[in-house]
Design an enzyme around this catalytic site. Structure first.
Site, PDB file in Angstrom:
ATOM      1  N   GLU A   1      -6.038   1.898   1.949  1.00 40.51           N
ATOM      2  CA  GLU A   1      -6.009   0.530   2.446  1.00 40.51           C
ATOM      3  C   GLU A   1      -7.019  -0.268   1.628  1.00 40.51           C
ATOM      4  O   GLU A   1      -8.196   0.113   1.542  1.00 40.51           O
ATOM      5  CB  GLU A   1      -6.381   0.496   3.936  1.00 40.51           C
ATOM      6  CG  GLU A   1      -5.257   1.013   4.822  1.00 40.51           C
ATOM      7  CD  GLU A   1      -5.630   1.045   6.299  1.00 40.51           C
ATOM      8  OE1 GLU A   1      -4.783   0.703   7.126  1.00 40.51           O
ATOM      9  OE2 GLU A   1      -6.777   1.439   6.617  1.00 40.51           O
TER      10      GLU A   1
ATOM     11  N   SER B   1     -14.106   3.055   8.168  1.00 44.17           N
ATOM     12  CA  SER B   1     -12.891   3.297   8.955  1.00 44.17           C
ATOM     13  C   SER B   1     -12.508   2.067   9.746  1.00 44.17           C
ATOM     14  O   SER B   1     -11.358   1.897  10.113  1.00 44.17           O
ATOM     15  CB  SER B   1     -13.112   4.392   9.983  1.00 44.17           C
ATOM     16  OG  SER B   1     -13.642   5.519   9.418  1.00 44.17           O
TER      17      SER B   1
ATOM     18  N   ASN C   1      -5.743   2.957  11.220  1.00 38.55           N
ATOM     19  CA  ASN C   1      -6.596   3.398  12.328  1.00 38.55           C
ATOM     20  C   ASN C   1      -6.313   2.620  13.608  1.00 38.55           C
ATOM     21  O   ASN C   1      -6.391   3.184  14.709  1.00 38.55           O
ATOM     22  CB  ASN C   1      -8.078   3.255  11.967  1.00 38.55           C
ATOM     23  CG  ASN C   1      -8.577   4.455  11.173  1.00 38.55           C
ATOM     24  OD1 ASN C   1      -7.886   5.473  11.092  1.00 38.55           O
ATOM     25  ND2 ASN C   1      -9.751   4.335  10.590  1.00 38.55           N
TER      26      ASN C   1
ATOM     27  N   HIS D   1     -10.142   2.162   1.647  1.00 39.03           N
ATOM     28  CA  HIS D   1     -10.158   3.119   2.754  1.00 39.03           C
ATOM     29  C   HIS D   1      -9.197   4.273   2.495  1.00 39.03           C
ATOM     30  O   HIS D   1      -7.990   4.086   2.445  1.00 39.03           O
ATOM     31  CB  HIS D   1      -9.786   2.373   4.053  1.00 39.03           C
ATOM     32  CG  HIS D   1      -9.890   3.225   5.276  1.00 39.03           C
ATOM     33  ND1 HIS D   1      -9.078   3.082   6.364  1.00 39.03           N
ATOM     34  CD2 HIS D   1     -10.721   4.261   5.575  1.00 39.03           C
ATOM     35  CE1 HIS D   1      -9.400   3.969   7.271  1.00 39.03           C
ATOM     36  NE2 HIS D   1     -10.391   4.702   6.821  1.00 39.03           N
TER      37      HIS D   1
END
Ligand code: 3HC
Length: 541
Positions: free
Chosen positions: A154, A121, A192, A142
């Site tokens: 990602e 993450s 994130n 990701h």
């Protein structure tokens, strides 16, 4: 390195790992699914089967289709079973030492042309890559929770990453039906870094104790149009994960807005991690508390709407359709408000500067002479709700001498409904605020009573989030398009941050941020230089 991915290994079969397994199986790619013990591997299989069963229930899949998908996965506790796959994706807990140790082992097990990807993450993909003998074959891939639903992947590159590998993984993501965004290795990447900072801010607002979790969540869901409120979403992601990402971002940036809020730290220490432990900001146990009945208060049955805008007319129509006796005053007329129980004042506000001195207020009052005469017929205790949180003092005092005045901000309807913010006035009338809330509720408009703070709730949540996105472009890390794709495809937003900026107007956003800054003096709140950039408007398309 292989450029064709025909078989995949997934390590770590928690929510994310099991979701990733499902994504590959649905794309027709067989999976070797690994966890640390047979029990954990079986638990991962259980997650997969439960997710597919939900789809069978919804008629999206038949039982034979489900069994065929599950049959394409091998569940094991042996890393060695990955010796012949083309790609391994690691989705184990967010601890660098666990990840590097797995990558070091994998390096010795897999074929030389096997690609190694991490679903981290926020940890450094570069550090993970550096733990292997062939860092050029390591990449970040990701996914977003729920992985079978959300389209973003990602693709995180490092200084080591081979260019051809980036293209292989980008094309693979497209083959999986996903939307890849290729970015460099920076704490939190795109989605994130923006999302978790926003969640941390929301938790800090909640921590003040001045807003209920439902009000906060509905402000985001209904007021902004996000698919979930920040507290519900934190519970879905897992509060431990939210905290870990905060820690990594704070460590990297020393930016106070990324630091984990005290309440989040306490909840993680107490083991209240969200849905996965049955309790987070909400209770997911069998005895989950029902939300309080907020709409039980007395409501108005006869309402007068004064307006000179289409929005005000539409509001009057909404109230009428809900069976509330509503009289619309949108042109000079005579009459009486003797039996009116609530006045909604939806007159377009003049420029704030127009209320600078008494003469301006006087001018506006005269313009409103016929409205004033009507208001004079109103019983003294009847509240006047003004749909402009900034102008209410001036207009209210002039037009409704002695009447309780309630300031209100009504937001445009979103998919989840319509949301209004009622500005709490400590000097004002509780009963009047409750009457406004209950009347709006009867017309299907959810309201929250909020403190008189810059941006109230909705703008306080949204504008700072948009500012973070603008600062990310300003820093050169990601483009406007990549950020909009990341937030729509990765977090289910109805539109990306820059589409919100275009919709609200960059001046409105920057102006709101300056007001927030005046109140908070937090550097991160100061409008990004991006707003001053002559190219900013062009970038908004
Ligand atoms: N697994 C598989 N499918 C799921 C699912 C799950 N866990 N949850 C929902 N779905 C499916 C449903 O079956 C349904 O499919 P259908 O349309 O084919 O019937 C579809 O998704 C929509 O679900 P619902 O109707 O039940 O509910 P919503 O429309 O409210 O959507 C949601 C649910 C997709 C979770 C939506 O609320 C959403 O997008 N929320 C935002 C989630 C988010 O921001 N995720 C990113 C978190 S950050 C992250 O993961 C990164 C990490 O590093 C921290």
């Amino acid at each position: 390195m292989t450029s064709e991915i025909k078989s995949v290994g997934v390590i770590g079969l928690g929510t994310m790992g099991a979701g990733i397994v499902e994504v590959f199986l649905k794309a027709g790619i067989p999976v070797v699914a690994v966890d640390g013990s047979t029990e954990l591997a079986e638990r991962g299989k259980g997650f997969l089967v439960a997710s597919l069963d939900r789809q069978v229930k919804r008629g999206r899949l038949d039982e034979a289709g489900r069994d065929a998908l599950v049959g394409q996965a091998t569940f094991t506790d042996q890393l060695d079973d990955l010796h012949d796959v083309d790609l391994v994706i690691e989705a184990v807990p967010e601890r660098l030492e666990i990840k590097t140790s797995i990558f070091t082992k994998l390096d010795l097990i897999v074929r030389d042309d096997c690609v190694l990807a991490t679903n981290t993450s926020s940890l450094s993909v570069t550090q993970i890559a550096a733990a292997t003998r062939h860092p050029e074959r390591v990449i970040g891939m990701h996914f977003f929770n729920p992985a079978p639903v959300l389209a973003l992947v990602e693709v995180i590159t490092t200084l080591f990453t081979d260019d051809a590998l980036v293209e292989t993984i980008r094309s693979l993501a497209v083959e999986l039906g996903k939307k890849p965004v290729v970015v460099g290795d920076r704490a939190g990447f795109v989605a994130n870094a923006l999302l978790i900072t926003y969640l941390a801010r929301a938790i800090r607002i909640y921590e003040t104790g001045h807003v209920s979790r439902e009000d906060l969540d509905d402000a985001a869901r209904m007021g902004i149009g996000f698919p979930m409120g920040p507290l519900t979403l934190s519970d879905l992601i897992g509060l431990d994960v939210v905290k870990e990402v905060c820690d990594v971002m704070y460590e990297a940036t020393k930016e106070p807005s990324s630091a984990p809020p005290a309440l989040l730290q306490q909840m993680v220490a107490a083991g209240r991690l969200g849905r996965k432990t049955g309790r987070g900001f909400y209770d997911y146990g069998s005895e989950a508390e029902a939300p309080a009945d907020r709409d039980a208060a007395t409501f108005a049955t006869k309402v007068a709407v004064f307006t000179d805008t289409d929005e005000g007319r539409a509001l009057a129509a909404t109230l009428s359709e809900a069976g509330i006796a509503t009289t619309l005053f949108d042109s000079p007329q005579e009459g009486s408000l003797a039996d009116t129980e609530l006045v909604l004042w939806a007159i377009a506000a003049d420029d704030a500067d127009d209320f600078d001195d008494d003469a301006d207020v006087e001018r506006r009052t005269q313009e409103n002479a016929w409205r004033g005469e009507l208001l004079a017929t109103l019983a003294p205790s009847v509240p006047v709700a003004i749909l402009d949180p900034n102008a209410y003092v001036e207009i209210g005092n002039e037009l409704a001498d002695g009447a309780p005045v309630v300031a209100l901000r009504l937001h445009a309807a979103t998919k989840a409904g319509r949301f209004a913010e009622i500005v709490r006035d400590p000097e004002g009338s509780d009963t009047a605020e409750e009457l406004v809330a209950a009347t709006l509720a009867n017309a299907g408009i959810r309201s929250a009573r909020v403190r008189a703070r810059a941006g109230l709730l909705v703008d306080a949540l949204l504008l700072q989030h948009l500012n973070d996105a603008a600062n990310m472009v300003e820093s050169g890390y990601a483009s406007v398009d990549d950020i909009d794709t990341a937030m729509t495809a990765g977090c289910g937003y109805p539109q990306g941050p820059f589409a919100y900026i275009a919709q609200l107007g960059p001046e409105y956003v920057a102006g709101g941020l300056a007001e927030l800054y005046d109140e908070t003096r937090q550097p991160a709140v100061w409008p990004s230089p991006w707003f001053d950039d002559a190219n900013a408007a062009e970038q908004l398309g």
